[in-house]
Design an enzyme around this catalytic site. Sequence first.
Site, PDB file in Angstrom:
ATOM      1  N   GLY A 191       0.841  -1.188   0.000  1.00  0.00           N
ATOM      2  CA  GLY A 191       0.000   0.000   0.000  1.00  0.00           C
ATOM      3  C   GLY A 191       0.880   1.242   0.000  1.00  0.00           C
ATOM      4  N   LYS A 192       0.331   2.375  -0.382  1.00  0.00           N
ATOM      5  CA  LYS A 192       1.063   3.645  -0.335  1.00  0.00           C
ATOM      6  C   LYS A 192       0.056   4.770  -0.466  1.00  0.00           C
ATOM      7  CE  LYS A 192       5.500   4.815  -0.110  1.00  0.00           C
ATOM      8  NZ  LYS A 192       6.530   4.097   0.679  1.00  0.00           N
ATOM      9  N   GLY A 193       0.343   5.884   0.167  1.00  0.00           N
ATOM     10  CA  GLY A 193      -0.590   7.002   0.076  1.00  0.00           C
ATOM     11  C   GLY A 193       0.045   8.302   0.505  1.00  0.00           C
ATOM     12  N   ASP A 220       6.608   8.297   5.927  1.00  0.00           N
ATOM     13  CA  ASP A 220       7.281   8.369   4.646  1.00  0.00           C
ATOM     14  C   ASP A 220       7.783   9.800   4.492  1.00  0.00           C
ATOM     15  OD1 ASP A 220       7.742   8.254   1.643  1.00  0.00           O
ATOM     16  OD2 ASP A 220       6.851   6.284   1.924  1.00  0.00           O
TER      17      ASP A 220
END
Length: 430
Positions: free
Chosen positions: A119-121, A160
């Site tokens: 996942g990434k956002g 991040d």
Amino acid sequence: MTTTPPTEAAEAEPDETLDSALVTARRQLERAATHVDVDPGVIERLKHPTKVQQVSVPLEREDGSVEVFTGYRAQHDDVRGPYKGGLRFHPEVTAEECTGLSMWMTWKCAVMDLPFGGGKGGIAVDPKGLSEDETERLTRRFAEELRDVVGPTKDVPAPDMGTDAQTMAWFMDAYSMQQGETIPGVVTGKPPVIGGSYGREEAPGRSTAIAAREAVDYYDRDLSDTTVAVQGFGSVGANAARLLEDWGATVVAVSDVNGAIHDPDGLDTHAIPTHEEEPEAVLEQDAPETLSNEAILELDVDVLIPAAVGNVITADNAEAIDADIVVEGANGPTTFAADTILEERGVHVIPDILANAGGVTVSYFEWLQDINRRQWSLERVNEELEEHMLEAWADVAAEVEAKELTWRDAAYVVALSRIAEAKETRGLWP
């Protein structure tokens, strides 16, 4: 102190338009698929995310005005477990970038044999333009907008670019308040006092150093005779550099956003402030020579660690890379075209999905600690990380040797084999 000017561009055709993370991830997937017996349907499925959330995140500014930012959460694949990956606050965050990075997280988790998918956002915002109160309000509202799609068994974000442990604390608190109970496992990378893990912040740098150490040993070299250059003296680069120095390597160059310092006799990396400790302090240190951020990549060293941003080794400069081993501390520092050039030149590239996987690995440890409500010591965390890295290294090295692959292709073969087996076992529903 003498100053070396930036290297001039080679008299050649200009580099390819730098690919997005998504384009690069798909190309790497397609290339790796030729080396492993996986159903083409699985490969086709893995080219696409399960879903990508786009949300509007309103923020009341300090002057009372309201500004609306756009947030994203890409969820690539969850066949092996909940989605896992960072949240970044950066002006250039897009759905496409998040999708590509979520794909890399899927491979990274599979290479490390962790029970997660990718996942990434993030939010398209410049965090430097926010006050601390504005950052908190933006984070809490973002948590509310994503509340239905995240959770300890659904999707577990982490820090991040532009976010940190405090950001995760606010996110966890906002989520917990809405759920009516404290749920520390909704995010990782939190401060230890509220369920975070010791060693989480240092983990990507530690794993990068372990990968560099193992690569040096694999090619029958002695770490005490090894020279290292590190582009990016942030959390990843600084921790990697300091550990390698402690283990006997000679770190001859480091850089931050303003440029690099170089001493052929070796730098005292513990005396140089990291970007987090003192932003942009590298050039303030006493050293025989300063370089540009481009020139540090072309130094004659044994090991080069690009640990800053993506797309720094390209078709334009790949021929000039003078290191024998490149260990990717950053995500996607090498373009697809550059990868091919380095392979042809015999430069060994240890890919990001193996080298910097310490972050997600210790996040997994944190998730376990949160589920069991029992905190591990820093010593145990580092021992467990060492064990996981050595196991992953051995798995990838076995493919390198068995099929005469590059390290990147071998890492993808390991990841794809595990993901494909999981998909075949679970089946396609309905």
